[in-house]
Scaffold this motif. Structure first.
Motif, PDB file in Angstrom:
ATOM      1  N   LEU A  96       0.842  -1.203   0.000  1.00  0.00           N
ATOM      2  CA  LEU A  96       0.000   0.000   0.000  1.00  0.00           C
ATOM      3  C   LEU A  96       0.875   1.250   0.000  1.00  0.00           C
ATOM      4  CD1 LEU A  96      -2.932  -0.415   2.551  1.00  0.00           C
ATOM      5  CD2 LEU A  96      -3.102   0.257   0.159  1.00  0.00           C
ATOM      6  N   GLU A  97       1.830   1.230   0.919  1.00  0.00           N
ATOM      7  CA  GLU A  97       2.697   2.398   1.111  1.00  0.00           C
ATOM      8  C   GLU A  97       3.488   2.715  -0.164  1.00  0.00           C
ATOM      9  OE1 GLU A  97       5.235   1.951   4.597  1.00  0.00           O
ATOM     10  OE2 GLU A  97       6.832   2.927   3.436  1.00  0.00           O
ATOM     11  N   LYS A  98       3.990   1.656  -0.821  1.00  0.00           N
ATOM     12  CA  LYS A  98       4.839   1.854  -1.993  1.00  0.00           C
ATOM     13  C   LYS A  98       4.040   1.893  -3.295  1.00  0.00           C
ATOM     14  CE  LYS A  98       8.584   1.325   0.577  1.00  0.00           C
ATOM     15  NZ  LYS A  98       9.440   2.475   0.933  1.00  0.00           N
ATOM     16  N   ARG A  99       2.711   1.820  -3.200  1.00  0.00           N
ATOM     17  CA  ARG A  99       1.842   1.791  -4.383  1.00  0.00           C
ATOM     18  C   ARG A  99       2.262   0.666  -5.333  1.00  0.00           C
ATOM     19  NH1 ARG A  99       2.698   7.344  -3.534  1.00  0.00           N
ATOM     20  NH2 ARG A  99       0.792   8.472  -2.981  1.00  0.00           N
ATOM     21  N   ALA A 100       2.411  -0.512  -4.765  1.00  0.00           N
ATOM     22  CA  ALA A 100       2.961  -1.626  -5.544  1.00  0.00           C
ATOM     23  C   ALA A 100       1.909  -2.417  -6.292  1.00  0.00           C
ATOM     24  CB  ALA A 100       3.744  -2.546  -4.601  1.00  0.00           C
ATOM     25  N   PHE A 101       0.721  -1.856  -6.498  1.00  0.00           N
ATOM     26  CA  PHE A 101      -0.260  -2.528  -7.333  1.00  0.00           C
ATOM     27  C   PHE A 101      -1.179  -1.490  -7.959  1.00  0.00           C
ATOM     28  CE2 PHE A 101      -3.885  -2.115  -4.440  1.00  0.00           C
ATOM     29  CZ  PHE A 101      -3.273  -1.970  -3.210  1.00  0.00           C
ATOM     30  N   GLN A 102      -1.732  -1.835  -9.133  1.00  0.00           N
ATOM     31  CA  GLN A 102      -2.692  -0.964  -9.805  1.00  0.00           C
ATOM     32  C   GLN A 102      -3.965  -1.757 -10.048  1.00  0.00           C
ATOM     33  OE1 GLN A 102      -0.935   1.386 -13.016  1.00  0.00           O
ATOM     34  NE2 GLN A 102       0.972   1.539 -11.845  1.00  0.00           N
ATOM     35  N   CYS A 103      -4.002  -2.593 -11.064  1.00  0.00           N
ATOM     36  CA  CYS A 103      -5.234  -3.353 -11.291  1.00  0.00           C
ATOM     37  C   CYS A 103      -5.384  -4.466 -10.270  1.00  0.00           C
ATOM     38  CB  CYS A 103      -5.284  -3.907 -12.712  1.00  0.00           C
ATOM     39  SG  CYS A 103      -4.291  -5.396 -12.959  1.00  0.00           S
ATOM     40  N   GLY A 104      -4.275  -4.894  -9.691  1.00  0.00           N
ATOM     41  CA  GLY A 104      -4.333  -5.898  -8.643  1.00  0.00           C
ATOM     42  C   GLY A 104      -4.397  -7.331  -9.120  1.00  0.00           C
ATOM     43  N   PHE A 105      -4.316  -7.543 -10.452  1.00  0.00           N
ATOM     44  CA  PHE A 105      -4.487  -8.913 -10.927  1.00  0.00           C
ATOM     45  C   PHE A 105      -3.321  -9.810 -10.515  1.00  0.00           C
ATOM     46  CE2 PHE A 105      -7.022 -11.747 -13.356  1.00  0.00           C
ATOM     47  CZ  PHE A 105      -6.153 -12.720 -13.811  1.00  0.00           C
ATOM     48  N   CYS A 106      -2.125  -9.276 -10.601  1.00  0.00           N
ATOM     49  CA  CYS A 106      -0.933 -10.081 -10.294  1.00  0.00           C
ATOM     50  C   CYS A 106      -0.651 -10.105  -8.790  1.00  0.00           C
ATOM     51  CB  CYS A 106       0.290  -9.511 -10.992  1.00  0.00           C
ATOM     52  SG  CYS A 106       0.833  -7.914 -10.302  1.00  0.00           S
ATOM     53  N   THR A 107      -1.267  -9.168  -8.082  1.00  0.00           N
ATOM     54  CA  THR A 107      -0.865  -8.894  -6.693  1.00  0.00           C
ATOM     55  C   THR A 107      -0.984 -10.077  -5.736  1.00  0.00           C
ATOM     56  OG1 THR A 107      -1.581  -6.630  -7.142  1.00  0.00           O
ATOM     57  CG2 THR A 107      -1.004  -7.167  -4.877  1.00  0.00           C
ATOM     58  N   PRO A 108      -2.109 -10.784  -5.719  1.00  0.00           N
ATOM     59  CA  PRO A 108      -2.185 -11.907  -4.768  1.00  0.00           C
ATOM     60  C   PRO A 108      -1.075 -12.926  -4.981  1.00  0.00           C
ATOM     61  CG  PRO A 108      -4.367 -11.424  -5.634  1.00  0.00           C
ATOM     62  CD  PRO A 108      -3.400 -10.616  -6.439  1.00  0.00           C
ATOM     63  N   GLY A 109      -0.778 -13.228  -6.232  1.00  0.00           N
ATOM     64  CA  GLY A 109       0.278 -14.203  -6.526  1.00  0.00           C
ATOM     65  C   GLY A 109       1.628 -13.726  -6.008  1.00  0.00           C
ATOM     66  N   ILE A 110       1.931 -12.443  -6.230  1.00  0.00           N
ATOM     67  CA  ILE A 110       3.215 -11.899  -5.789  1.00  0.00           C
ATOM     68  C   ILE A 110       3.285 -11.870  -4.266  1.00  0.00           C
ATOM     69  CG2 ILE A 110       4.730  -9.890  -5.798  1.00  0.00           C
ATOM     70  CD1 ILE A 110       3.832  -9.278  -8.597  1.00  0.00           C
ATOM     71  N   LEU A 111       2.201 -11.474  -3.628  1.00  0.00           N
ATOM     72  CA  LEU A 111       2.196 -11.442  -2.170  1.00  0.00           C
ATOM     73  C   LEU A 111       2.446 -12.831  -1.600  1.00  0.00           C
ATOM     74  CD1 LEU A 111      -0.773  -8.986  -1.518  1.00  0.00           C
ATOM     75  CD2 LEU A 111       1.632  -8.588  -0.964  1.00  0.00           C
ATOM     76  N   MET A 112       1.736 -13.826  -2.123  1.00  0.00           N
ATOM     77  CA  MET A 112       1.926 -15.191  -1.606  1.00  0.00           C
ATOM     78  C   MET A 112       3.319 -15.704  -1.943  1.00  0.00           C
ATOM     79  SD  MET A 112      -0.785 -15.206  -0.068  1.00  0.00           S
ATOM     80  CE  MET A 112      -0.612 -16.744   0.835  1.00  0.00           C
ATOM     81  N   GLY A 113       3.862 -15.229  -3.067  1.00  0.00           N
ATOM     82  CA  GLY A 113       5.216 -15.643  -3.439  1.00  0.00           C
ATOM     83  C   GLY A 113       6.273 -15.049  -2.532  1.00  0.00           C
ATOM     84  N   LEU A 114       6.013 -13.853  -2.012  1.00  0.00           N
ATOM     85  CA  LEU A 114       7.024 -13.141  -1.213  1.00  0.00           C
ATOM     86  C   LEU A 114       6.897 -13.351   0.279  1.00  0.00           C
ATOM     87  CD1 LEU A 114       7.118  -9.623  -2.948  1.00  0.00           C
ATOM     88  CD2 LEU A 114       8.977 -11.294  -2.872  1.00  0.00           C
ATOM     89  N   VAL A 115       5.701 -13.637   0.739  1.00  0.00           N
ATOM     90  CA  VAL A 115       5.413 -13.500   2.160  1.00  0.00           C
ATOM     91  C   VAL A 115       6.317 -14.357   3.046  1.00  0.00           C
ATOM     92  CG1 VAL A 115       3.541 -15.195   2.284  1.00  0.00           C
ATOM     93  CG2 VAL A 115       3.570 -13.280   3.854  1.00  0.00           C
ATOM     94  N   GLY A 116       6.644 -15.551   2.600  1.00  0.00           N
ATOM     95  CA  GLY A 116       7.495 -16.421   3.405  1.00  0.00           C
ATOM     96  C   GLY A 116       8.966 -16.127   3.232  1.00  0.00           C
TER      97      GLY A 116
END
Lengths: 163, 291
Positions: A96-116
């Motif tokens: 949110l802070e870094k504005r790291a998403f726009q349409c949000g389509f890729c976002t869930p995948g990237i978040l789950m890829g990075l979180v661990g």
């Protein structure tokens, strides 16, 4: 149409699931369909774009390349399971802070890829790591910034294993 | 697209898997599924039965062999293998090369046996198996057989397995302590299929190459030792191999070309990846330092 079904039991975002699936039902289809968890997205259905990435036993996998029956007995975590009690995960806060998403389509995948923070990911490795995720909107820079900030957060500030 | 309908047999043992494979000639094995499932989704294959070996414990395990080599079970996942101390100890070239396979999420499911059996011309495992002169352990109804890596890869996406056979694992012999090892591949983006890749094992003495084994992939139907290359390198300093390599390379006409690279580009890329792999290997070789 093939009528055989297989009985599968799994835990999804902490909840016990028991359901009958066709052998060819992918984990992604199970999550998005019967389980109503549409936060996991389907971009290519070939494993390339990363939009379908979820955690299986804590490790990122392409849910479009897993048949649901293969997750029998496993713990699955999706984007819907990232925030806890209405509180965003620190990685989500950074996005949110870094504005790291726009349409949000890729976002869930990237978040789950990075979180661990897989493979002890460090700043040099992040750029290559993000090669496994296709984003058409952001140009990756804000995603990189959020990911680098996440990696830089100290061990004791960050919850373990994407809790 | 979605996969076409199939029946599924979740095998509990190698025997059960072989029975299921034999019972139906359109039955196909599924291991990691990272190559098979996209093919099903693209409707490039429509097997009637999938024989799932993910729960077969006999196919697991990484074992240090008494001869100093390494035995790797077919169901060992790439990420799991990378985490084994035995890999860094005994097979550092494999440890270096595996991160080039696709992406992390793919490596979490992709298996060694699957990668070998799939015989992708741009696959890292086929190249490693041939370069390191591994032996593929095959389970058959009669107990089993062993196939040398160089005999296992018959053509693009074609292996030497017969009906009712499956890969049980691979044995990698010990790496020589004096040889340096190197790997390099070129792809459009990190994690993409390689346009060209090469692996090299090189020995150096007094600053000159004394022996080299070089395998090329991606621009050839199967991992290939170019027979003219090794003799051309011997006696040269690693930093001076461009010309002998360029002279020893087959002409552009020998390369097939494909949608990503015409034959001339394939020849160029092949030379580049071989040169880089050889120079990396030379730098790692014992005695590489000039006295």
């Amino acid at each position: 149409m093939n009528d055989t079904t297989m009985q599968v039991n799994m835990t999804v975002n902490g909840e016990s699931i028991e359901i009958a699936v066709a052998p060819r039902t992918t984990l992604a289809d199970l999550l998005r369909g019967p389980l109503g968890l549409t936060g996991t997205h389907l971009g290519c259905e070939q494993g390339v774009c990363g939009a379908c990435t979820v955690l299986l036993e804590g490790a990122p996998v392409r849910s479009c390349l897993l048949f649901a029956y293969q997750a029998d007995g496993a713990e699955v975590r999706t984007i819907e399971g990232l925030a806890e009690d209405g509180e965003l995960h620190p990685l989500q806060e950074l996005f949110l802070e870094k504005r790291a998403f726009q349409c949000g389509f890729c976002t869930p995948g990237i978040l789950m890829g990075l979180v661990g923070k897989p493979q002890g990911l460090d700043r040099e490795g992040i750029r290559d790591y993000l090669g496994g995720f296709v984003c058409r909107c952001t140009g990756y820079e804000p995603i990189l910034a959020a990911a680098e900030a996440y990696v830089a957060q100290s061990e004791d500030e960050r919850p373990k294993d994407g809790e | 697209m979605k996969a076409p309908p199939f029946e599924c047999v979740v095998a509990a043992s190698v025997g059960e898997a072989l029975d299921a494979l034999t019972a139906d000639e359109d039955a196909v094995l599924i291991a990691g599924g990272q190559s098979l499932v996209p093919m099903l989704a693209l409707r490039l294959a429509a097997p009637t039965v999938l024989v799932d070996v993910n729960r077969v414990s006999e196919l697991q395990g990484v074992v240090r062999a008494d001869n100093g080599g390494l035995s790797i079970g077919a169901m060992v996942r790439q990420t799991e293998l990378l985490e084994q101390p035995a890999l860094a100890d005994r097979q550092p070239l494999v440890a270096e090369t595996l991160p080039y396979i696709a992406h992390h999420a793919i490596r979490n499911r992709s298996t060694v046996g699957g990668a070998l059996a799939h015989a992708d011309p741009a696959g890292e495992w086929p190249l490693l198996a041939v370069l390191l002169q591994g032996t593929i352990d095959v389970a058959t109804r009669n107990g089993g057989r062993r196939i040398r890596a160089e005999d296992f890869f018959v053509g693009p996406l074609t292996n030497a397995l017969g009906q009712g056979e499956l890969v049980r694992g691979i044995e990698l012999p010990p790496m020589g302590s004096d040889t340096g090892w190197g790997f390099h591949e070129v792809a459009r983006r990190p994690g993409d299929f390689a346009l060209a890749g090469a692996g090299a094992l090189v020995a150096v003495h007094d600053g000159e190459i004394t022996s080299a084994r070089v395998v090329l992939m991606g621009t050839t139907p199967v991992p290939t030792v170019l027979s003219e290359v090794e003799p051309a390198l011997v006696g040269h300093r690693p930093e001076d191999i461009f010309e002998p390599l360029e002279d020893a390379m087959p002409a552009s006409e020998s390369f097939q070309g494909d949608a990503h690279a015409p034959p001339e580009f394939q020849r160029h890329l092949s030379r580049v990846v071989m040169q880089r792999a050889i120079q990396q290997a030379a730098a790692r070789a014992h005695g590489a330092e000039v006295p």
